[in-house]
Scaffold this motif. Structure first.
Motif, short mmCIF file in Angstrom:
data_model
loop_
_atom_site.label_atom_id
_atom_site.label_comp_id
_atom_site.label_asym_id
_atom_site.label_seq_id
_atom_site.Cartn_x
_atom_site.Cartn_y
_atom_site.Cartn_z
N LEU A 38 0.83 -1.20 0.00
CA LEU A 38 0.00 0.00 0.00
C LEU A 38 0.87 1.25 0.00
O LEU A 38 0.64 2.19 -0.77
CB LEU A 38 -0.92 -0.01 1.23
CG LEU A 38 -1.60 1.32 1.60
CD1 LEU A 38 -2.52 1.79 0.50
CD2 LEU A 38 -2.36 1.16 2.92
N TRP A 42 0.66 4.07 -3.06
CA TRP A 42 -0.44 4.66 -2.30
C TRP A 42 -1.56 5.23 -3.19
O TRP A 42 -2.75 4.97 -2.95
CB TRP A 42 0.11 5.75 -1.38
CG TRP A 42 -0.93 6.37 -0.50
CD1 TRP A 42 -1.70 7.47 -0.76
CD2 TRP A 42 -1.33 5.91 0.79
NE1 TRP A 42 -2.56 7.73 0.28
CE2 TRP A 42 -2.35 6.78 1.25
CE3 TRP A 42 -0.93 4.85 1.61
CZ2 TRP A 42 -2.97 6.62 2.50
CZ3 TRP A 42 -1.54 4.69 2.84
CH2 TRP A 42 -2.55 5.57 3.28
N ALA A 46 -4.72 3.00 -2.24
CA ALA A 46 -5.50 3.59 -1.15
C ALA A 46 -6.97 3.82 -1.51
O ALA A 46 -7.86 3.50 -0.70
CB ALA A 46 -4.86 4.89 -0.69
N GLU A 50 -10.15 2.43 0.57
CA GLU A 50 -11.14 3.37 1.12
C GLU A 50 -12.56 2.92 0.79
O GLU A 50 -13.48 3.12 1.58
CB GLU A 50 -10.87 4.77 0.57
CG GLU A 50 -9.66 5.44 1.21
CD GLU A 50 -9.29 6.75 0.53
OE1 GLU A 50 -9.99 7.15 -0.42
OE2 GLU A 50 -8.29 7.36 0.95
N ARG A 164 1.32 9.37 5.87
CA ARG A 164 0.26 8.50 5.34
C ARG A 164 -0.64 7.95 6.46
O ARG A 164 -1.84 7.86 6.31
CB ARG A 164 0.91 7.31 4.60
CG ARG A 164 1.66 7.71 3.35
CD ARG A 164 0.70 8.11 2.24
NE ARG A 164 1.41 8.48 1.03
CZ ARG A 164 1.59 9.72 0.61
NH1 ARG A 164 1.11 10.74 1.33
NH2 ARG A 164 2.22 9.98 -0.52
N THR A 203 -5.47 6.91 8.82
CA THR A 203 -5.14 8.03 7.96
C THR A 203 -5.48 9.33 8.72
O THR A 203 -6.41 9.35 9.52
CB THR A 203 -5.92 7.97 6.64
OG1 THR A 203 -7.32 7.75 6.93
CG2 THR A 203 -5.41 6.83 5.77
#
Length: 332
Positions: A38, A42, A46, A50, A164, A203
């Motif tokens: 990840l 990213w 990500a 999400e 991050r 996050t």
């Protein structure tokens, strides 16, 4: 979103997405199997995670299961870099005052930082094993962040964009080994065993208004053997924010995705708020008594619990809850 890593018998574990209330989880398989994947990609990975997070939080994830913090490794089980700062200057002031030493002016403008071992981290509920009680076993409750790539020469504000994930840390220290190591002029080494991290890393957007300009404005609670010893405010007295700490590393080198940066012991000038490490309690005792510390360091069988709750009273990262154990168990 909130992320964790389950122990599956491998070195890097299995990445999972955790619900906001820490009750449910969902494997990230098919998207990313490990946290480092990840971090390396990213912007592509990500958004997919999400989507799982949103479904999980709305009760729509088809393959959700109960989250078990006891199964967690550190969110990033081994890292390319673990650099720990001392961003709460009150901690440095206390420890130095206790031994009659002044704090150099440069400490207020240039962050203190050491390079810790990053090849072996502890899960939040994993016992911490030590060779001997005589080494001065001490917990250290901290905040930590995991970064993306940050280029050499990046300034503090831009470096902050490299954060991050945010998590809690217990940066174990062996206090009685520290003086001799520092006297050699090369810094900490054997006095800094494996660090433990909270079950969950989150996050920054999950922290809402509590995350302001690289500081986490919430209370860090520490319990030792079931007794609350610390209710320290993590935000206002953080001398150097995380952007400044990351920029300090990046002054002469690139910071690569998967680097972990620690805040150092969370510390407040108001002694009524307690302490995030035993060394501070002992320093206060020495200051008050003129030289004598009464509180002993940890013993085998002791426990420490480190946790941070949001304004709603819910645990944000889950709790670090560890037993202090001997390296080798005695035969029964």
């Amino acid at each position: 979103m909130k992320l964790a890593t389950y122990n599956d018998g491998s070195r890097d574990g299995q990445l999972l997405v955790v619900s906001r209330d820490l009750s449910q989880a969902h494997f990230a398989s098919g998207i990313a199997t490990r946290m480092q994947q990840l971090l390396d990609d990213w912007n592509f990975v990500a958004p997919q995670l999400e989507e799982i997070s949103q479904n999980l939080n709305h009760g729509k994830a088809r393959h959700a299961f109960p989250f078990e913090p006891q199964r967690c490794m550190a969110p990033l089980p081994r890292a390319y870099q673990w650099a720990d700062g001392s961003a709460y200057i009150n901690h440095v002031e206390l420890v130095r005052k206790a031994r009659g030493a002044e704090v150099p002016e440069s400490f207020y403008t240039d962050p203190l930082m050491y390079q810790g071992g990053s090849d072996d981290f502890l899960g939040a509920c994993e016992g911490a094993r030590f060779v001997s009680e005589a080494m001065g076993i001490d917990f250290e409750a901290e905040i930590a962040v995991i970064t993306g790539d940050v280029a050499m020469g990046t300034g503090p504000d831009a470096a902050l964009e490299g954060v991050r994930l945010v998590m809690l840390a217990n940066d174990w220290s062996l206090r009685n080994l520290i003086p001799n190591e520092l006297a050699k002029g090369f810094g900490f080494f054997q006095s800094k065993p494996a660090t433990a991290f909270s079950p969950v890393a989150v996050t920054p957007d999950e922290l809402g208004e509590a995350w302001k300009k690289g500081r986490l404005h919430l209370t860090l609670q520490t319990m030792w053997n079931g007794r609350k010893v610390g209710q320290c405010e993590a935000g206002p007295e953080m001398t150097f924010h995380f952007g400044q700490l990351i920029a300090h590393i990046a002054k002469t080198r690139n910071v690569r995705a998967g680097s972990i940066v620690g805040s150092g012991t969370v510390s407040n000038k108001d002694w009524a708020k307690g302490y995030s490490c035993i060394a501070e309690k002992r320093a206060i005792e020495m200051i008050e008594s003129g030289g004598e510390a009464k509180t002993e360091f940890m013993k085998f069988g002791d426990t420490v619990r480190i946790e941070m709750k949001g304004k709603d009273g819910q645990s944000l990262f889950g709790a670090i809850e560890q037993d202090v154990l001997p390296l080798h168990e005695e035969a029964k």
